[in-house]
Design an enzyme around this catalytic site. Structure first.
Site: not given
Length: 420
Positions: A121-122
């Protein structure tokens, strides 16, 4: 999952100076929880915890509504519910999270090929070469946030700075759903008042060692003699903190980054002493690890297990394979061998399997014999069934038993694969 609950959030005005801020760190907001709220609108605005409903399982993620009560990742679900009794526990849907992650990463790569995923998620993006096509870093960041929202329904937070370290700090401070731009000339002023705990890569123990010597902010680090940092942290970490406090970070965005490991673990509702059940659980976890490796085009050279006993003693063991593999059967064989080498006899609270030292599948020269060929064909077929019918559509017959007084979860009714 970040530690922040959204309090103390800072964002940049529309006309913020973005000179030299060509490195972006993009972080999805409470990713797992946000996906669940997207798929089930009745959960929006509510405190939700992603995890198994058993009180001894751990929190994978939590919505910001739950975080404000002190709920954090890796916290036992039982403790999280004591902090936030009104929270709704939602089981994780990892295949869905992976699909959404792939969609988000494609958006990033539409803007620049220089994308370094840090996790599901990053990611870091180097947009210094994309200015002619898309505009200034600030404009690119705003465009990215809007595209992610429009195309996925999810929000993200972005930090823009001259270095990876400062960009990551900025994205954390801007969460949720924010953008914080630190112009290169403003780096020192941004860093000085921050806690040493905000330095990326400086963990709680290192932060405590600094604080015990009166070094609580980055400004304090700047004033501290270099020898004091080395005594407190060791020469390597002291050197790192000395440079980061001055905004010095030579690390470039690395598009070749590969995940270091892939693993799954299970915390039992009741401690398990039955060896047969534990061996079956290792097989199940190994199959999940193998499926993830194949799905991402990786092979592993090392297999590791983690076992936590009833007295909370935790043991890890690892084994280097003769040949790298993504075959669940081979991973499971290694995991069972490692488990058999343990001498402790206490009941088990948690068990896990991890594949390490990953590389691209097929990177090695082909060998004359392939001992895994039969299993590879079977598992390829299982992958196809999973893609069509969902995980658990096909499972081992040995897993269709009991575990700790409860049934091992499978999808009903499943074709049986009796291959040990």
């Amino acid at each position: 999952m970040g530690r922040g609950d959204g309090s103390g959030r800072l964002v940049s005005p529309e006309n913020a100076d973005d000179t030299g801020a060509g490195i972006l760190h993009v972080d999805m907001d409470a990713f797992y929880a946000s996906v669940e709220q997207l798929d089930d609108p009745s959960l929006r605005g509510k405190a939700i915890i992603i995890g198994a409903p058993e009180s001894r399982s751990v929190v994978s993620s939590a919505s910001y509504e739950a975080r404000r009560f002190g709920v954090r990742s890796a916290m036992p679900v039982g403790q999280a519910l004591r902090l936030c009794p009104t929270a709704i526990v939602v089981p994780p849907h990892f295949e869905r999270y992976l699909a959404m992650s792939s969609q988000v990463m494609r958006i990033f790569r539409d803007v620049t090929p220089l994308v370094e995923p840090l996790s599901i998620d990053e990611a870091f993006l180097d947009v210094r070469g994309a200015r002619r096509l898309w505009g200034s870093p600030g404009r690119i960041a705003r465009m990215l946030r809007q595209r992610v929202l429009d195309e996925t329904g999810l929000t993200c937070s972005i930090g823009a700075a001259a270095t990876k370290h400062v960009a990551k700090m900025a994205s954390t401070i801007s969460k949720p759903d924010g953008l914080l731009i630190i112009a290169e000339a403003d780096t020192a002023a941004f860093l000085a008042p921050r806690s040493v705990r905000a330095l990326w890569g400086v963990g709680p123990k290192a932060s405590e060692a600094l604080e015990n010597r009166g070094i609580r902010t980055i400004a304090d680090v700047l004033e501290a003699p270099r020898e004091l940092l080395d005594r407190a942290l060791g020469s390597a970490m002291g050197d790192r903190v000395w440079h980061l406090a001055r905004g010095i970070d030579a690390r470039e965005v690395d598009t070749r980054r590969v995940e270091k490991s892939v693993g799954h673990e299970e915390t039992f509702h009741d401690d398990i002493a039955d060896t047969a059940i534990l061996r079956s659980e290792l097989r199940r976890l190994a199959d999940r690890v193998g499926a993830r490796l194949r799905g991402n085009g990786w092979e592993a050279s090392t297999v590791a297990i983690k076992v936590r006993f009833a007295d909370f003693t935790t043991i890890s063991r690892s084994q280097t394979l003769v040949e790298p593999t993504a075959v669940g059967q081979r991973i499971g064989d290694a995991a069972l061998e490692l488990f058999g080498s343990l001498e402790r006899a206490l009941p088990v609270r948690l068990i896990g399997v991890r594949a390490e030292k990953l590389r691209a599948a097929g990177a090695a020269a082909p060998t004359l014999w392939d001992d895994d060929e039969g299993w590879r064909r079977i598992e390829d077929a299982l992958d196809g069934a999973t893609a069509k019918f969902g995980r658990g559509a096909v499972t081992r017959a040995t897993l269709l038993g009991t575990r700790g007084g409860g049934t091992i979860p499978t999808s009903p009714p499943a074709p049986r694969l009796d291959q040990g």
